[in-house]
Design a protein around this motif. Sequence first.
Motif, PDB file in Angstrom:
ATOM      1  N   UNK A   1       3.830  -2.303  -7.189  1.00  0.00           N
ATOM      2  CA  UNK A   1       2.617  -1.626  -6.727  1.00  0.00           C
ATOM      3  C   UNK A   1       2.743  -0.112  -6.899  1.00  0.00           C
ATOM      4  N   UNK A   2       3.971   0.412  -6.818  1.00  0.00           N
ATOM      5  CA  UNK A   2       4.162   1.835  -7.113  1.00  0.00           C
ATOM      6  C   UNK A   2       3.808   2.124  -8.570  1.00  0.00           C
ATOM      7  N   UNK A   3       4.195   1.232  -9.473  1.00  0.00           N
ATOM      8  CA  UNK A   3       3.855   1.392 -10.890  1.00  0.00           C
ATOM      9  C   UNK A   3       2.344   1.364 -11.105  1.00  0.00           C
ATOM     10  N   UNK A   4       1.643   0.540 -10.316  1.00  0.00           N
ATOM     11  CA  UNK A   4       0.195   0.406 -10.471  1.00  0.00           C
ATOM     12  C   UNK A   4      -0.507   1.748 -10.345  1.00  0.00           C
ATOM     13  N   UNK A   5      -0.069   2.571  -9.390  1.00  0.00           N
ATOM     14  CA  UNK A   5      -0.734   3.861  -9.182  1.00  0.00           C
ATOM     15  C   UNK A   5       0.044   5.033  -9.759  1.00  0.00           C
ATOM     16  N   UNK A   6       1.276   4.812 -10.191  1.00  0.00           N
ATOM     17  CA  UNK A   6       2.022   5.884 -10.837  1.00  0.00           C
ATOM     18  C   UNK A   6       1.338   6.340 -12.126  1.00  0.00           C
TER      19      UNK A   6
ATOM     20  N   UNK B   1       1.862  11.095 -21.266  1.00  0.00           N
ATOM     21  CA  UNK B   1       2.196   9.963 -22.134  1.00  0.00           C
ATOM     22  C   UNK B   1       3.533   9.343 -21.757  1.00  0.00           C
ATOM     23  N   UNK B   2       4.520  10.185 -21.552  1.00  0.00           N
ATOM     24  CA  UNK B   2       5.852   9.676 -21.238  1.00  0.00           C
ATOM     25  C   UNK B   2       5.874   8.944 -19.907  1.00  0.00           C
ATOM     26  N   UNK B   3       5.139   9.480 -18.930  1.00  0.00           N
ATOM     27  CA  UNK B   3       5.093   8.840 -17.622  1.00  0.00           C
ATOM     28  C   UNK B   3       4.446   7.457 -17.726  1.00  0.00           C
ATOM     29  N   UNK B   4       3.339   7.362 -18.452  1.00  0.00           N
ATOM     30  CA  UNK B   4       2.665   6.067 -18.603  1.00  0.00           C
ATOM     31  C   UNK B   4       3.575   5.078 -19.329  1.00  0.00           C
ATOM     32  N   UNK B   5       4.200   5.516 -20.407  1.00  0.00           N
ATOM     33  CA  UNK B   5       5.055   4.616 -21.184  1.00  0.00           C
ATOM     34  C   UNK B   5       6.242   4.125 -20.353  1.00  0.00           C
ATOM     35  N   UNK B   6       6.920   5.036 -19.672  1.00  0.00           N
ATOM     36  CA  UNK B   6       8.078   4.642 -18.865  1.00  0.00           C
ATOM     37  C   UNK B   6       7.662   3.724 -17.717  1.00  0.00           C
ATOM     38  N   UNK B   7       6.537   4.045 -17.068  1.00  0.00           N
ATOM     39  CA  UNK B   7       6.083   3.240 -15.928  1.00  0.00           C
ATOM     40  C   UNK B   7       5.721   1.825 -16.356  1.00  0.00           C
ATOM     41  N   UNK B   8       5.051   1.677 -17.499  1.00  0.00           N
ATOM     42  CA  UNK B   8       4.709   0.337 -17.968  1.00  0.00           C
ATOM     43  C   UNK B   8       5.954  -0.457 -18.326  1.00  0.00           C
ATOM     44  N   UNK B   9       6.965   0.214 -18.859  1.00  0.00           N
ATOM     45  CA  UNK B   9       8.231  -0.469 -19.132  1.00  0.00           C
ATOM     46  C   UNK B   9       8.850  -0.998 -17.833  1.00  0.00           C
ATOM     47  N   UNK B  10       8.866  -0.164 -16.796  1.00  0.00           N
ATOM     48  CA  UNK B  10       9.426  -0.569 -15.502  1.00  0.00           C
ATOM     49  C   UNK B  10       8.611  -1.719 -14.908  1.00  0.00           C
TER      50      UNK B  10
ATOM     51  N   UNK C   1       0.814  -1.212   0.000  1.00  0.00           N
ATOM     52  CA  UNK C   1       0.000   0.000   0.000  1.00  0.00           C
ATOM     53  C   UNK C   1       0.847   1.261   0.000  1.00  0.00           C
ATOM     54  N   UNK C   2       1.975   1.223   0.723  1.00  0.00           N
ATOM     55  CA  UNK C   2       2.865   2.386   0.713  1.00  0.00           C
ATOM     56  C   UNK C   2       3.474   2.588  -0.669  1.00  0.00           C
ATOM     57  N   UNK C   3       3.747   1.468  -1.373  1.00  0.00           N
ATOM     58  CA  UNK C   3       4.212   1.584  -2.750  1.00  0.00           C
ATOM     59  C   UNK C   3       3.190   2.289  -3.623  1.00  0.00           C
ATOM     60  N   UNK C   4       1.919   1.930  -3.458  1.00  0.00           N
ATOM     61  CA  UNK C   4       0.858   2.593  -4.220  1.00  0.00           C
ATOM     62  C   UNK C   4       0.809   4.083  -3.907  1.00  0.00           C
ATOM     63  N   UNK C   5       0.924   4.423  -2.613  1.00  0.00           N
ATOM     64  CA  UNK C   5       0.901   5.818  -2.181  1.00  0.00           C
ATOM     65  C   UNK C   5       2.046   6.603  -2.816  1.00  0.00           C
ATOM     66  N   UNK C   6       3.270   6.062  -2.720  1.00  0.00           N
ATOM     67  CA  UNK C   6       4.435   6.757  -3.265  1.00  0.00           C
ATOM     68  C   UNK C   6       4.353   6.866  -4.781  1.00  0.00           C
ATOM     69  N   UNK C   7       3.922   5.785  -5.441  1.00  0.00           N
ATOM     70  CA  UNK C   7       3.810   5.811  -6.898  1.00  0.00           C
ATOM     71  C   UNK C   7       2.819   6.847  -7.379  1.00  0.00           C
ATOM     72  N   UNK C   8       1.710   6.995  -6.671  1.00  0.00           N
ATOM     73  CA  UNK C   8       0.701   7.977  -7.058  1.00  0.00           C
ATOM     74  C   UNK C   8       1.249   9.396  -6.983  1.00  0.00           C
TER      75      UNK C   8
ATOM     76  N   UNK D   1       3.469  -9.931 -17.076  1.00  0.00           N
ATOM     77  CA  UNK D   1       4.449  -9.210 -17.891  1.00  0.00           C
ATOM     78  C   UNK D   1       3.995  -9.112 -19.341  1.00  0.00           C
ATOM     79  N   UNK D   2       3.356 -10.185 -19.841  1.00  0.00           N
ATOM     80  CA  UNK D   2       2.875 -10.160 -21.227  1.00  0.00           C
ATOM     81  C   UNK D   2       1.779  -9.108 -21.409  1.00  0.00           C
ATOM     82  N   UNK D   3       0.848  -9.038 -20.462  1.00  0.00           N
ATOM     83  CA  UNK D   3      -0.218  -8.040 -20.547  1.00  0.00           C
ATOM     84  C   UNK D   3       0.338  -6.624 -20.484  1.00  0.00           C
ATOM     85  N   UNK D   4       1.269  -6.399 -19.553  1.00  0.00           N
ATOM     86  CA  UNK D   4       1.849  -5.057 -19.417  1.00  0.00           C
ATOM     87  C   UNK D   4       2.616  -4.674 -20.677  1.00  0.00           C
ATOM     88  N   UNK D   5       3.313  -5.641 -21.280  1.00  0.00           N
ATOM     89  CA  UNK D   5       4.023  -5.374 -22.534  1.00  0.00           C
ATOM     90  C   UNK D   5       3.039  -4.950 -23.626  1.00  0.00           C
ATOM     91  N   UNK D   6       1.894  -5.618 -23.697  1.00  0.00           N
ATOM     92  CA  UNK D   6       0.872  -5.216 -24.665  1.00  0.00           C
ATOM     93  C   UNK D   6       0.367  -3.806 -24.369  1.00  0.00           C
TER      94      UNK D   6
END
Length: 387
Positions: free
Chosen positions: A300-305, A265-274, A245-252, A362-367
Amino acid sequence: MKKSLIALAFGTLALGMSEFVMMGILPEIARSLGVSIPEAGHLISAYALGVCFGAPLTVLVARTRPLKQILLALAALIIVGNLCAALMPTYWSLMAMRFVSGLPHGAFFGVGSIVAEQVADQGRRAEAVSIMIVGMTVANLFGVPLGTYISSAVTWRATFGMVAVWGAVALLLIRLWVPSLPPLPDTGMKGQFRFLRSAAPWLLLLSVMLGNGGIFCWYSYVSPLMVRTSGFSPHDLTLIIMLAGFGMFAGNIVGGHSADRFTPERVVRFTLFVACAALLAIFFGAHLRYLSLALMFLTTACLFCVSSPQQLLILENSRGGEMLGAALVQVAFNLGNALGAYCGGLPIDHGLGYRYTALPGAAFVLLGLIVISLYIYKFPRREAERQ
């Protein structure tokens, strides 16, 4: 920090607890109502169905109303849905109230995003939306563990009562702190859906569903993975889930700040790569306890980033139908959750270990990464205008 954004955050806190606390109290509900745990799990699906129905229903009923009035009505529905859920005597009546509880979810995020964007300071729109969303991360950090504890110490009915109380606090703060804003221009019912003629919103929504669904392939089974693969004790799970949950908080927070500094756009693209790289690392390194913890925090930080950047992108691509567009992000998010939980369970059903849940993830996130890259390629002018 503007008080109006704090009021919105209390609303998303109540919604986050209402949605996610079910994962921790399923056994108590199953025992109390005399059903199996898989049957009790359908109560989670009922909430998700409410989310999907509530977004277009709000547009149909309230699109010409002032934004503050809509928020107050949605907060009242949070109270009613959870208070009634606490009082329901049977499985099927509770199922109905879980559906009702889900109705305001997507619509609140949709209207709240519009309000946050309008009250935001110049150049800080994404940060304003992230402050609204922070309530959802706080719900995962503190609210869900607290609700789970109350359920085991008292009764699961008290947990729903607690969510209703948070809803009442949100309603009061919205009434006091959110300014009166005029209704959105009435483009008619057809006008609300006109933005869907473009490929842009479809690409964005598909990216949301795939990206979040991929992470939920793994996160839906994070507790057994931590115990059976990473070697933690079941008694460690409360602290582990709080770390997630703290990861979600920090990522947001990081996502909102970064989207204003760079572009959404750049934030979403970079975060999905990570996130894709982190899920692959979980597959190979989940047996290493502290590496598994660090990767869980990162994922989990990526989830809310990506949350506030995604909300802003859909608002920018749904002019004339902003209320529906912003709410559809939550619909895509919940569809991704359901799809991710199902696909993540397939390797387990076939006798593979819990670390294998990260592979379809990982496959879904890559898509999702490919889809958002396609959006950036097809609509470069939109990105350039915001630089």
